[in-house]
Design a protein around this motif. Structure first.
Motif, PDB file in Angstrom:
ATOM      1  N   GLY A   1      87.117 -24.200 -17.950  1.00  0.00           N
ATOM      2  CA  GLY A   1      87.975 -25.369 -18.123  1.00  0.00           C
ATOM      3  C   GLY A   1      89.314 -25.091 -18.786  1.00  0.00           C
ATOM      4  O   GLY A   1      90.058 -26.025 -19.109  1.00  0.00           O
ATOM      5  N   TYR A   2      89.642 -23.825 -18.980  1.00  0.00           N
ATOM      6  CA  TYR A   2      90.912 -23.477 -19.612  1.00  0.00           C
ATOM      7  C   TYR A   2      92.059 -23.511 -18.603  1.00  0.00           C
ATOM      8  O   TYR A   2      91.855 -23.348 -17.392  1.00  0.00           O
ATOM      9  N   ARG A   3      93.277 -23.695 -19.138  1.00  0.00           N
ATOM     10  CA  ARG A   3      94.492 -23.584 -18.326  1.00  0.00           C
ATOM     11  C   ARG A   3      94.912 -22.115 -18.367  1.00  0.00           C
ATOM     12  O   ARG A   3      95.257 -21.601 -19.423  1.00  0.00           O
ATOM     13  N   VAL A   4      94.904 -21.490 -17.224  1.00  0.00           N
ATOM     14  CA  VAL A   4      95.115 -20.042 -17.180  1.00  0.00           C
ATOM     15  C   VAL A   4      96.216 -19.697 -16.182  1.00  0.00           C
ATOM     16  O   VAL A   4      96.264 -20.246 -15.075  1.00  0.00           O
ATOM     17  N   GLU A   5      97.086 -18.786 -16.581  1.00  0.00           N
ATOM     18  CA  GLU A   5      98.082 -18.222 -15.669  1.00  0.00           C
ATOM     19  C   GLU A   5      97.894 -16.714 -15.639  1.00  0.00           C
ATOM     20  O   GLU A   5      97.473 -16.106 -16.623  1.00  0.00           O
ATOM     21  N   ARG A   6      98.208 -16.140 -14.492  1.00  0.00           N
ATOM     22  CA  ARG A   6      98.071 -14.694 -14.326  1.00  0.00           C
ATOM     23  C   ARG A   6      99.441 -14.091 -14.062  1.00  0.00           C
ATOM     24  O   ARG A   6     100.217 -14.630 -13.276  1.00  0.00           O
ATOM     25  N   VAL A   7      99.748 -12.986 -14.726  1.00  0.00           N
ATOM     26  CA  VAL A   7     101.046 -12.333 -14.545  1.00  0.00           C
ATOM     27  C   VAL A   7     101.102 -11.743 -13.142  1.00  0.00           C
ATOM     28  O   VAL A   7     100.325 -10.837 -12.809  1.00  0.00           O
ATOM     29  N   LYS A   8     102.014 -12.249 -12.338  1.00  0.00           N
ATOM     30  CA  LYS A   8     102.170 -11.742 -10.976  1.00  0.00           C
ATOM     31  C   LYS A   8     102.696 -10.312 -11.036  1.00  0.00           C
ATOM     32  O   LYS A   8     103.716 -10.034 -11.633  1.00  0.00           O
ATOM     33  N   GLY A   9     101.967  -9.411 -10.409  1.00  0.00           N
ATOM     34  CA  GLY A   9     102.372  -8.009 -10.441  1.00  0.00           C
ATOM     35  C   GLY A   9     101.860  -7.259 -11.651  1.00  0.00           C
ATOM     36  O   GLY A   9     102.035  -6.042 -11.749  1.00  0.00           O
ATOM     37  N   GLY A  10     101.229  -7.975 -12.589  1.00  0.00           N
ATOM     38  CA  GLY A  10     100.585  -7.335 -13.731  1.00  0.00           C
ATOM     39  C   GLY A  10     101.527  -6.581 -14.650  1.00  0.00           C
ATOM     40  O   GLY A  10     102.734  -6.856 -14.717  1.00  0.00           O
ATOM     41  N   TRP A  11     100.944  -5.615 -15.360  1.00  0.00           N
ATOM     42  CA  TRP A  11     101.714  -4.840 -16.330  1.00  0.00           C
ATOM     43  C   TRP A  11     102.852  -4.090 -15.654  1.00  0.00           C
ATOM     44  O   TRP A  11     103.929  -3.934 -16.235  1.00  0.00           O
ATOM     45  N   LYS A  12     102.666  -3.627 -14.422  1.00  0.00           N
ATOM     46  CA  LYS A  12     103.724  -2.878 -13.743  1.00  0.00           C
ATOM     47  C   LYS A  12     104.967  -3.746 -13.577  1.00  0.00           C
ATOM     48  O   LYS A  12     106.092  -3.263 -13.777  1.00  0.00           O
ATOM     49  N   ALA A  13     104.789  -5.009 -13.233  1.00  0.00           N
ATOM     50  CA  ALA A  13     105.926  -5.923 -13.101  1.00  0.00           C
ATOM     51  C   ALA A  13     106.537  -6.187 -14.478  1.00  0.00           C
ATOM     52  O   ALA A  13     107.771  -6.259 -14.616  1.00  0.00           O
ATOM     53  N   TYR A  14     105.689  -6.334 -15.470  1.00  0.00           N
ATOM     54  CA  TYR A  14     106.182  -6.535 -16.839  1.00  0.00           C
ATOM     55  C   TYR A  14     107.023  -5.351 -17.285  1.00  0.00           C
ATOM     56  O   TYR A  14     108.108  -5.511 -17.860  1.00  0.00           O
ATOM     57  N   ARG A  15     106.554  -4.130 -17.003  1.00  0.00           N
ATOM     58  CA  ARG A  15     107.270  -2.937 -17.417  1.00  0.00           C
ATOM     59  C   ARG A  15     108.640  -2.834 -16.727  1.00  0.00           C
ATOM     60  O   ARG A  15     109.631  -2.461 -17.364  1.00  0.00           O
ATOM     61  N   ARG A  16     108.702  -3.188 -15.454  1.00  0.00           N
ATOM     62  CA  ARG A  16     109.991  -3.195 -14.752  1.00  0.00           C
ATOM     63  C   ARG A  16     110.939  -4.184 -15.409  1.00  0.00           C
ATOM     64  O   ARG A  16     112.134  -3.904 -15.594  1.00  0.00           O
ATOM     65  N   TRP A  17     110.414  -5.342 -15.780  1.00  0.00           N
ATOM     66  CA  TRP A  17     111.221  -6.370 -16.432  1.00  0.00           C
ATOM     67  C   TRP A  17     111.740  -5.886 -17.779  1.00  0.00           C
ATOM     68  O   TRP A  17     112.912  -6.115 -18.124  1.00  0.00           O
ATOM     69  N   VAL A  18     110.905  -5.199 -18.564  1.00  0.00           N
ATOM     70  CA  VAL A  18     111.343  -4.663 -19.855  1.00  0.00           C
ATOM     71  C   VAL A  18     112.508  -3.700 -19.650  1.00  0.00           C
ATOM     72  O   VAL A  18     113.528  -3.775 -20.348  1.00  0.00           O
ATOM     73  N   ASN A  19     112.374  -2.788 -18.699  1.00  0.00           N
ATOM     74  CA  ASN A  19     113.447  -1.830 -18.436  1.00  0.00           C
ATOM     75  C   ASN A  19     114.741  -2.536 -18.019  1.00  0.00           C
ATOM     76  O   ASN A  19     115.835  -2.153 -18.468  1.00  0.00           O
ATOM     77  N   GLU A  20     114.609  -3.535 -17.176  1.00  0.00           N
ATOM     78  CA  GLU A  20     115.790  -4.282 -16.739  1.00  0.00           C
ATOM     79  C   GLU A  20     116.445  -5.002 -17.911  1.00  0.00           C
ATOM     80  O   GLU A  20     117.681  -4.990 -18.059  1.00  0.00           O
ATOM     81  N   GLN A  21     115.629  -5.609 -18.751  1.00  0.00           N
ATOM     82  CA  GLN A  21     116.162  -6.355 -19.896  1.00  0.00           C
ATOM     83  C   GLN A  21     116.833  -5.451 -20.919  1.00  0.00           C
ATOM     84  O   GLN A  21     117.876  -5.797 -21.485  1.00  0.00           O
ATOM     85  N   LEU A  22     116.251  -4.285 -21.172  1.00  0.00           N
ATOM     86  CA  LEU A  22     116.828  -3.384 -22.172  1.00  0.00           C
ATOM     87  C   LEU A  22     118.152  -2.781 -21.710  1.00  0.00           C
ATOM     88  O   LEU A  22     118.896  -2.232 -22.531  1.00  0.00           O
ATOM     89  N   ALA A  23     118.440  -2.894 -20.449  1.00  0.00           N
ATOM     90  CA  ALA A  23     119.733  -2.430 -19.945  1.00  0.00           C
ATOM     91  C   ALA A  23     120.840  -3.452 -20.170  1.00  0.00           C
ATOM     92  O   ALA A  23     122.021  -3.107 -20.108  1.00  0.00           O
ATOM     93  N   VAL A  24     120.449  -4.707 -20.453  1.00  0.00           N
ATOM     94  CA  VAL A  24     121.473  -5.759 -20.598  1.00  0.00           C
ATOM     95  C   VAL A  24     121.349  -6.563 -21.886  1.00  0.00           C
ATOM     96  O   VAL A  24     122.360  -6.980 -22.462  1.00  0.00           O
ATOM     97  N   ALA A  25     120.123  -6.797 -22.365  1.00  0.00           N
ATOM     98  CA  ALA A  25     119.919  -7.676 -23.521  1.00  0.00           C
ATOM     99  C   ALA A  25     120.651  -7.234 -24.780  1.00  0.00           C
ATOM    100  O   ALA A  25     121.201  -8.080 -25.498  1.00  0.00           O
TER     101      ALA A  25
END
Length: 347
Positions: free
Chosen positions: A103-127
């Motif tokens: 009965g919990y509200r659950v979301e799943r990271v699309k692409g998992g940790w690999k997608a998260y890691r790509r996002w971190v690299n992209e963000q650290l280039a601009v943030a």
């Protein structure tokens, strides 16, 4: 990507080994299979995929059942839960299915940790370029890190890179009993810290080299820091020696271990000087050893480095500290904030 702070629970469904290498900051490792089980299922999959899936399912249900009892049961039905695995596939899906059935509200990271890691690299280039930095510089032992702590106590936004790296930044800067994070985890921690800042206010940071121990700073951050304002801090040698004795107390009883870490410097500083260091270590004359290290190695090395990275450092505001305890640094921090943050706020 997600606003991770908006979730009540973030579940990393991967094995502990994968989690230790890197994870979303704040995530809890509730593995579907542990390290040994993960290896066992993977090995079996090469010869018998069906048996591997059956074995993986049995391990998954057993482990998830235990996690529900020990961890999930403390969360109410309205809790928002985010779950991820390596690619956003089977391991996170089995968690999502079970939790949604409860009965919990659950979301799943699309692409998992690999997608998260790509996002971190992209963000650290601009943030990093989204902030203005006030860079605290000064020789080894002058109290820069303690000053950052005092600044944070007084409401400043502080990026303590050495704390994130679990390392004091020098050759002897390893923290006893505390391993450094992997490069990937350091990147995750750094980005999470940057995302916690208000871009309308300055970020105080210590001048650092490209590497802190075994982890590297992103070029975008180094470039943004070098474009920031600088404050040159110093302290009398006696205070600097005392600070090193406090921060590196583990070398008091075993100064020889410090010498071993410095041994590769012998060709750089010369055999005669290094022999002097060894003599002081053997005689356990630690205060003299620290002073000699600073005068003959750390200070000239730091001076060359700071001029290379911050060529206008000598035109910076200068502060000579006459006390390095956290209490003594509180008024210094308050004065610095009033002096260097207020004009930027008024503009």
């Amino acid at each position: 990507m997600y606003d991770y702070k908006s979730f009540d629970l973030i579940i990393d469904a991967r094995s502990p080994r994968e989690f230790d290498e890197d994870h979303i900051p704040g995530a809890v490792n509730l593995p579907v299979v542990d390290n040994a089980e993960f290896a066992e299922v993977g090995t079996l999959h090469r010869t018998n995929p069906l048996a591997a899936y059956q074995l993986g399912a049995r391990y998954s249900l057993e482990n998830i059942s235990r996690h529900i009892e020990t961890h999930i049961s403390r969360y109410g039905s309205k809790s928002r839960i985010l779950v991820y695995c390596f690619r956003g596939g089977k391991r996170s899906k089995v968690w999502q299915d079970v939790l949604e059935t409860i009965g919990y509200r659950v979301e799943r990271v699309k692409g998992g940790w690999k997608a998260y890691r790509r996002w971190v690299n992209e963000q650290l280039a601009v943030a990093p370029s989204g902030f203005r930095y006030i860079v605290v510089s000064g020789p080894t032992g002058c109290g820069k890190t303690r000053l950052l702590a005092a600044l944070q106590d007084n409401g400043a936004q502080v990026l303590d890179l050495e704390a994130l790296a679990t390392h004091r930044g020098s050759i002897i800067g390893a923290v006893p009993g505390k391993p450094q994070p992997t490069q990937k985890l350091f990147d995750s921690l750094l980005l999470a810290r940057l995302r916690s800042f208000d871009p309308e206010r300055p970020v105080w940071v210590e001048s650092e080299s490209k590497k802190i121990g075994q982890v590297q700073l992103p070029d975008a951050l180094l470039n943004a820091m070098r474009a920031g304002m600088t404050v040159a801090v110093d302290a009398p040698m006696a205070l600097r020696v005392q600070l090193l004795r406090e921060d590196y107390a583990h070398f008091e009883d075993d100064p020889g271990s410090m010498i071993e870490r410095l041994r590769y410097l012998r060709p750089l500083i010369g055999g005669e000087e290094f022999d002097r260091w060894e003599s002081l270590a053997t005689e356990k004359r630690v205060p003299e050893l620290f002073e000699r290290l600073m005068r003959h190695h750390y200070d000239p090395t730091y001076r060359r480095s700071i001029l290379r990275n911050y060529p206008d450092i000598d035109a910076s505001p200068k502060i000579m500290l006459d006390g390095l305890s956290l209490a003594e640094l509180q008024p210094v921090a308050q004065e610095l904030i009033a002096r260097m943050e207020q004009p930027a706020t008024q503009n």
